[in-house]
Design an enzyme around this catalytic site. Structure first.
Site, mmCIF file in Angstrom:
data_model
loop_
_atom_site.group_PDB
_atom_site.id
_atom_site.type_symbol
_atom_site.label_atom_id
_atom_site.label_comp_id
_atom_site.label_asym_id
_atom_site.label_seq_id
_atom_site.Cartn_x
_atom_site.Cartn_y
_atom_site.Cartn_z
ATOM 1 N N ASP A 109 71.293 -0.746 -42.633
ATOM 2 C CA ASP A 109 70.299 -0.073 -41.847
ATOM 3 C C ASP A 109 69.134 -0.057 -42.316
ATOM 4 O O ASP A 109 68.068 0.521 -42.102
ATOM 5 C CB ASP A 109 70.799 1.695 -41.928
ATOM 6 C CG ASP A 109 70.973 1.857 -43.422
ATOM 7 O OD1 ASP A 109 70.771 1.140 -44.312
ATOM 8 O OD2 ASP A 109 71.262 3.202 -43.528
ATOM 9 N N LYS A 160 66.151 9.252 -57.201
ATOM 10 C CA LYS A 160 65.413 10.135 -56.566
ATOM 11 C C LYS A 160 64.733 11.390 -57.764
ATOM 12 O O LYS A 160 64.890 12.273 -57.907
ATOM 13 C CB LYS A 160 66.355 11.166 -55.602
ATOM 14 C CG LYS A 160 66.860 10.431 -54.645
ATOM 15 C CD LYS A 160 67.272 11.471 -53.447
ATOM 16 C CE LYS A 160 67.477 10.967 -52.153
ATOM 17 N NZ LYS A 160 69.170 10.036 -52.518
ATOM 18 N N ASP A 220 63.872 2.092 -43.524
ATOM 19 C CA ASP A 220 65.157 2.415 -43.567
ATOM 20 C C ASP A 220 65.450 3.216 -41.969
ATOM 21 O O ASP A 220 64.784 4.177 -41.814
ATOM 22 C CB ASP A 220 65.583 3.385 -44.615
ATOM 23 C CG ASP A 220 66.863 4.293 -44.333
ATOM 24 O OD1 ASP A 220 67.595 4.135 -43.397
ATOM 25 O OD2 ASP A 220 66.971 5.180 -45.391
HETATM 26 P P1 GTP Z 1 73.738 8.972 -43.794
HETATM 27 O O1 GTP Z 1 74.999 9.610 -43.543
HETATM 28 O O2 GTP Z 1 72.665 9.447 -42.843
HETATM 29 O O3 GTP Z 1 73.361 9.091 -45.344
HETATM 30 O O4 GTP Z 1 74.177 7.378 -43.526
HETATM 31 P P2 GTP Z 1 75.043 6.425 -44.064
HETATM 32 O O5 GTP Z 1 76.545 7.148 -43.979
HETATM 33 O O6 GTP Z 1 75.103 5.277 -43.504
HETATM 34 O O7 GTP Z 1 74.895 6.297 -45.499
HETATM 35 P P3 GTP Z 1 73.653 5.474 -46.188
HETATM 36 O O8 GTP Z 1 72.565 5.318 -45.463
HETATM 37 O O9 GTP Z 1 73.417 5.900 -47.841
HETATM 38 O O10 GTP Z 1 74.259 4.129 -46.587
HETATM 39 C C1 GTP Z 1 73.761 2.985 -46.807
HETATM 40 C C2 GTP Z 1 74.400 1.778 -46.131
HETATM 41 O O11 GTP Z 1 75.669 1.539 -46.419
HETATM 42 C C3 GTP Z 1 74.626 2.009 -44.630
HETATM 43 O O12 GTP Z 1 74.502 0.515 -43.993
HETATM 44 C C4 GTP Z 1 76.010 2.492 -44.562
HETATM 45 O O13 GTP Z 1 76.860 1.868 -43.417
HETATM 46 C C5 GTP Z 1 76.634 1.680 -45.965
HETATM 47 N N1 GTP Z 1 77.580 2.372 -46.450
HETATM 48 C C6 GTP Z 1 77.572 3.691 -47.027
HETATM 49 N N2 GTP Z 1 78.703 4.070 -47.577
HETATM 50 C C7 GTP Z 1 79.622 2.940 -47.246
HETATM 51 C C8 GTP Z 1 81.079 3.200 -47.692
HETATM 52 O O14 GTP Z 1 81.776 3.858 -48.003
HETATM 53 N N3 GTP Z 1 81.561 1.812 -47.334
HETATM 54 C C9 GTP Z 1 80.963 0.855 -46.671
HETATM 55 N N4 GTP Z 1 81.430 -0.189 -46.097
HETATM 56 N N5 GTP Z 1 79.522 1.018 -46.113
HETATM 57 C C10 GTP Z 1 79.075 2.051 -46.567
#
Ligand code: GTP
Length: 360
Positions: A109, A160, A220
């Protein structure tokens, strides 16, 4: 160094982007009409990286159906679908069998103009087990702060830090170039966070991680306000994508009259705008949107098949595909409206609203 592969983390639920992510997984959310992940793939291709592993989990079908095996893009795409989220390092361990040598990891993202070839050069020069892209921000308190010396050697990670307490302003920008041996440090079969567990453990074990600090464009996309900012920056040409500043897109050819269009604006194919409507600045309209007489749209991103009724106004908002705004309705700044939602005639949507048909 053998050909560098890429693992893109696209498994998150994208809760902060709800209700958009009820109908579209975050990597498929469009940036000026094209799924964000497709834009990322273009960047990889331009850098000569064509072997890509997508670590998915949430709504994977939307991703697999769009990209297939990658041959359409002249790339090779392998999918790993997690039944339960494995976290940012667990997701890497899960695809170990597909990894042959050094590999990039991308948070799925992040919109950035980072030069990937330059990062490969940096990694080769430093010779650590990993190089991490960092950017400097004014206030690191909302981010993962990374502490390093003048030579780039990383000594600590502080998630953080409370405002005013961070020892530096460089933050983890979500792109890593890692040696395959990093996977040995990740336990299998349980969720593991790369930021909170794996990187600190590597440092504690005496392994070298280096900071590749750049001043590239970086944002982001995971929050609605950032999604709108990213579009403003793309429309202004600050983040160089395919869109040039001005009035752009396949939909421009269909405009009968440009008097009400205030650049920059991007219009996709099949979109119609009544000559008495005002659209812009900083507006993106997806495919087959219809903007009727006297309507006003400013600083907003509308996906496909959105209808804005006569004299309706939309300010600083994001409207997912199929949304219908009734005549004279007002969508207040900071609103996010989910797929297919209908705002009735004359309704005033309060600023910052989240509207959705989604039932939990
Ligand atoms: P929020 O729920 O809004 O925090 O978004 P998110 O679920 O995408 O979490 P975050 O922005 O912290 O994740 C950063 C990146 O890692 C994103 O591109 C997510 O798709 C990816 N990501 C987070 N957790 C996982 C996971 O458990 N598995 C995989 N494959 N990707 C993950």
């Amino acid at each position: 160094m053998s050909e560098v592969q890429a693992i893109i983390l696209v498994g998150g639920e994208g809760t902060r982007l709800r209700p958009l992510t009820y109908g579209t997984p975050k990597p498929m959310v469009p940036i000026a009409g094209v799924p964000f992940l497709a834009r990322s793939m273009e960047r990889l291709y331009e850098a000569g990286i064509t072997d890509v592993i997508l670590a998915a989990g949430y709504m994977p079908k939307a991703i697999t159906e769009y990209f297939g095996d990658g041959s359409r893009l002249d790339m090779r795409i392998t999918y790993a679908i997690e039944e339960t989220p494995l976290g940012t390092a667990g997701a890497l361990k899960n695809v170990e069998e597909h990894v042959r040598g050094p590999f990039f990891v991308f948070n799925g993202d992040i919109l950035t103009s980072l030069d990937l070839r330059a990062m490969i050069q940096y990694h080769k020069k430093k010779g650590g087990v990993g190089s991490l892209h960092l950017i400097e921000v004014e206030d690191p308190s909302a981010f993962g702060c990374v502490v390093h010396d003048a030579d780039g050697a990383i000594s600590a990670f502080i998630e953080k830090p409370p405002p005013g307490t961070a020892p530096g302003n460089d933050i983890n920008a979500g792109t890593y170039l890692l040696e395959r041996e990093v996977l040995d440090a990740i336990p299998a079969g349980r969720p593991v966070s790369i930021e909170r567990e794996t990187f600190p453990q590597l440092i504690a074990a005496g392994k070298k991680l280096y900071a590749h600090v750049t001043n590239d464009y970086w944002i982001d996309l995971g929050r609605p306000e950032n999604y709108l900012t990213a579009h403003r920056d793309v429309l202004a040409g600050i983040m160089p994508l395919l869109v040039e500043p001005g009035i752009t897109g396949e939909g421009v050819a269909g405009l009968r009259d440009r008097r009400g269009i205030v650049a920059p604006v991007h219009l996709d194919a099949g979109t119609t705008i009544d000559p008495t409507a005002t659209v812009g600045p900083n507006v993106v309209l997806g495919r087959a949107c219809h903007v009727e007489a006297g309507a006003v749209i400013r600083e907003s991103v509308l996906w496909d098949d959105v209808r804005i009724g006569p004299r309706a106004t939309v300010e600083e908002s994001i409207l997912a595909s199929g949304v219908c705004v009734g005549s004279g309705a007002k969508v207040g700044a900071g609103s996010v409206v989910g797929h297919g939602y209908v705002i009735a005639d004359g309704v005033e949507v309060a600023p910052g609203s989240r509207l959705s048909e989604h039932k939990k």
